[in-house]
Structure formats: structure tokens, C-alpha cells
Scaffold this active site. Structure first.
Site, PDB file in Angstrom:
ATOM      1  N   SER A  14       0.829  -1.197   0.000  1.00 37.13           N
ATOM      2  CA  SER A  14       0.000   0.000   0.000  1.00 37.13           C
ATOM      3  C   SER A  14       0.871   1.257   0.000  1.00 37.13           C
ATOM      4  O   SER A  14       0.426   2.311  -0.437  1.00 37.13           O
ATOM      5  CB  SER A  14      -0.900   0.005   1.236  1.00 37.13           C
ATOM      6  OG  SER A  14      -0.089  -0.040   2.392  1.00 37.13           O
ATOM      7  N   GLU A 161       3.835   6.233   7.967  1.00 36.68           N
ATOM      8  CA  GLU A 161       3.746   6.840   6.626  1.00 36.68           C
ATOM      9  C   GLU A 161       3.990   8.344   6.694  1.00 36.68           C
ATOM     10  O   GLU A 161       4.447   8.948   5.740  1.00 36.68           O
ATOM     11  CB  GLU A 161       2.371   6.570   5.988  1.00 36.68           C
ATOM     12  CG  GLU A 161       2.167   5.144   5.502  1.00 36.68           C
ATOM     13  CD  GLU A 161       2.627   4.882   4.061  1.00 36.68           C
ATOM     14  OE1 GLU A 161       2.420   5.743   3.198  1.00 36.68           O
ATOM     15  OE2 GLU A 161       3.206   3.815   3.824  1.00 36.68           O
ATOM     16  N   HIS A 197       5.139  -2.434   7.560  1.00 39.44           N
ATOM     17  CA  HIS A 197       5.595  -1.113   8.000  1.00 39.44           C
ATOM     18  C   HIS A 197       6.273  -1.162   9.383  1.00 39.44           C
ATOM     19  O   HIS A 197       7.084  -0.304   9.706  1.00 39.44           O
ATOM     20  CB  HIS A 197       4.409  -0.149   8.138  1.00 39.44           C
ATOM     21  CG  HIS A 197       3.899   0.413   6.853  1.00 39.44           C
ATOM     22  ND1 HIS A 197       3.254  -0.346   5.914  1.00 39.44           N
ATOM     23  CD2 HIS A 197       3.924   1.684   6.370  1.00 39.44           C
ATOM     24  CE1 HIS A 197       2.892   0.442   4.901  1.00 39.44           C
ATOM     25  NE2 HIS A 197       3.284   1.666   5.156  1.00 39.44           N
TER      26      HIS A 197
HETATM   27  N1  DGL Z   1       2.256  -2.728   5.055  1.00 41.96           N
HETATM   28  C1  DGL Z   1       0.886  -3.124   5.101  1.00 41.96           C
HETATM   29  C2  DGL Z   1       0.711  -4.440   5.832  1.00 41.96           C
HETATM   30  O1  DGL Z   1       1.663  -5.212   5.858  1.00 41.96           O
HETATM   31  C3  DGL Z   1       0.026  -2.065   5.542  1.00 41.96           C
HETATM   32  C4  DGL Z   1      -0.743  -1.347   5.628  1.00 41.96           C
HETATM   33  C5  DGL Z   1      -1.727  -0.328   5.458  1.00 41.96           C
HETATM   34  O2  DGL Z   1      -1.702   0.252   4.383  1.00 41.96           O
HETATM   35  O3  DGL Z   1      -2.513  -0.123   6.367  1.00 41.96           O
HETATM   36  O4  DGL Z   1      -0.337  -4.745   6.333  1.00 41.96           O
END
Ligand code: DGL
Length: 278
Positions: A14, A161, A197
Site C-alpha cells: 500500500s 507513513e 511497516h
Molecule cells: N504494510 C501493510 C501491511 O503489511 C500495511 C498497511 C496499510 O496500508 O494499512 O499490512
């Protein structure tokens, strides 16, 4: 003999989180080409509905295919939890049954039980991943006796982010969710960062957890699993090009991606802007 089409390995998230996975993939398999896409313009996915995450992820997967990728990794737990199965079962057979889309939940569930002595594991993830119960189901499959406790941390991705993961504001939310998780399962000895993240919060997570708890991030697990996968599926490995090149793309600002992405990837990078869903 017909020449097989070759393309880079697609890596999707994302936003920036998948860069923590890409970093390990490149270290483990530097000979391959990679194409990274962060859908930063529509991140975070963690609080979005099943249908929206599925729709966004499918658009990304189709974009990877249009760029010549034969193999795409959803380096995002939320997309893996909410979109992977539908894409594999409904869309791939129609788009091209030879192409592959893999996620990060199964390879993690396959090994996570090995890290625990008490048999109790904590999962920190987005709302979407927690609500899907994907980890409960997958871990029960590989380690039926392990007890799994989950804690959704809805503000962690927005903090990360927005480059606030080192700020004092982050301490409050890190401490709060770790406390809540440990209250649910006081015997937890292994905590999985089930969002790509979260490794950025590692120093704070370590600070607020009792000593001796294993904190597991997914990068090297996913990299080891890809090595095994490519060994077991030489016909798929042969469709992945090998020039050691990486291309970075984002659906939002290039300048912002280059500045923030470098923190996740651990190296400077230069991105291109692309549009999804148009
Ligand atoms: N990096 C994504 C995960 O592993 C994340 C998240 C998001 O956009 O909320 O879930």
C-alpha cells in the site's frame, strides 16, 4: 523452442512497508530484477473494507502484469489477508493461469511457531489483517497447539507513513498496544510484526517490551521462502529476468517517495510516478 517471456519480480505494498521486504529479497536474491509499487496515494489500506482492498490490489496486480511481471509478491499483510485468495482463485485463471501472485502470511505462518518456547504468540497488525483472522487460521494449520493473540494497531501505519515513527507521539501508541497485547496473553514469548511497516518502530517496540521476548519481522522469512519457492518451481524462476535491476514506482509524489522510501529500503532510491485505477 518458444522463447519464454521474462520480467521483473513484482513487489507490492500500500505504501512504503513493502520496501522492508524488498530490501531482504534483494539481499538474498540479488541477481533478479524487481519492480516495486507503493500505492501511496491510497494508503493506508489497513482500515479499508474487504472490497476496497481487493479492488485496489487487483488493479495493482494487473498493472504489474502490464509491465511484464510473471510473478508478483504482495509484500503487504493487509492485501495478502483481504485480496490474495480471490485474486488467485477468481482472477488469475482468467487473466493468465501461468502467472503467479504470492503473499506474506503463509510463509510467515509456516515458521512462526519455531520461535516460541511457551507456545503463545502475539500478532501485531492492521485492523484489516486482524479482522480477517488469516493468521489464526494459517498458524493453526501449521502449529495446531500454539495459542495466538492478536492486537490491531490502527494508528501505527499512519504514524510511520507520515514520518512520525520517532516522535514522542509514537511512544504513546506503541506502549498502549504492547500493553494490551501482553494483558491478553501474559505468557507470550514471541511477537510477530505482521505488517510490513512495523519494522520501523522496532527500537520503540523493544523499549516497551519485557526483555527476552522474540520480536519477529517478516523480511528474511519471506526472502527464505522465495528462495525455496523458486527452487521448487524452476519454470516460474525461468520467467524472472536476471539483470540485478530495481525499478521503484509510486502512485503519489515521487519526491516524497524518494525521501521516505530510502528510510525503509536503507538506501537512496529514485522512483517514477504511475496511475492506478484510471
Ligand atoms: N504494510 C501493510 C501491511 O503489511 C500495511 C498497511 C496499510 O496500508 O494499512 O499490512
Amino acid at each position: 523452442m518458444m522463447q519464454l517471456e521474462k520480467g521483473p519480480i513484482g513487489v507490492f505494498d500500500s505504501g512504503y512497508g513493502g520496501l522492508t521486504i524488498l530490501k531482504e529479497l534483494v539481499q538474498a536474491l540479488p541477481q533478479y530484477d524487481y519492480l516495486y509499487l507503493g500505492d501511496n496515494a491510497r494508503a493506508p489500506y489497513g482500515t479499508r473494507s474487504f472490497d476496497t482492498v481487493y479492488q485496489y490490489t487487483l488493479e495493482a496486480v494487473q498493472w504489474f502484469f502490464s509491465q511484464g511481471c510473471e510473478l508478483v509478491i504482495l509484500a503487504c499483510n493487509t492485501a495478502s489477508a483481504k485480496a490474495l485468495r480471490s485474486i488467485q482463485q477468481k482472477n488469475l485463471p482468467l487473466i493468465d493461469p501461468h502467472k503467479r501472485v504470492l503473499g506474506v502470511i503463509r510463509p510467515t505462518a509456516e515458521v512462526i511457531g519455531q520461535f516460541s518456547d511457551t507456545g503463545e504468540i502475539g500478532i501485531l497488525a492492521t485492523n484489516g489483517t486482524v479482522e480477517s483472522d488469516s493468521y489464526l487460521l494459517e498458524i493453526a494449520h501449521f502449529f495446531p497447539t500454539i495459542k495466538v493473540y492478536q492486537e490491531a494497531c490502527p494508528l501505527w501505519v499512519p504514524l510511520i507513513e507520515n514520518n512520525e515513527f520517532n516522535s514522542p507521539g509514537a511512544d504513546y501508541f506503541v506502549q498502549k498496544h504492547l500493553q494490551q497485547l501482553m494483558q491478553k496473553g501474559p505468557k507470550i514469548d514471541t511477537i510477530l510484526l505482521a505488517c510490513t511497516h512495523y519494522p520501523l518502530l522496532m527500537p520503540k517496540i523493544e523499549q516497551y517490551l519485557p526483555k527476552g521476548i522474540n520480536i519477529i519481522s517478516q523480511g528474511s522469512i519471506v526472502a527464505q521462502s522465495l528462495i525455496q519457492y523458486l527452487k521448487k518451481h524452476p519454470s516460474i524462476a525461468s520467467t524472472c529476468s536476471k539483470n540485478g535491476q530495481i525499478r521503484f514506482c509510486t502512485t503519489d509524489s515521487k519526491a516524497q517517495f524518494d525521501a521516505n522510501g530510502a528510510i525503509f529500503f536503507g538506501k537512496p532510491l529514485k522512483s517514477e510516478h504511475i496511475l492506478l485505477g484510471h
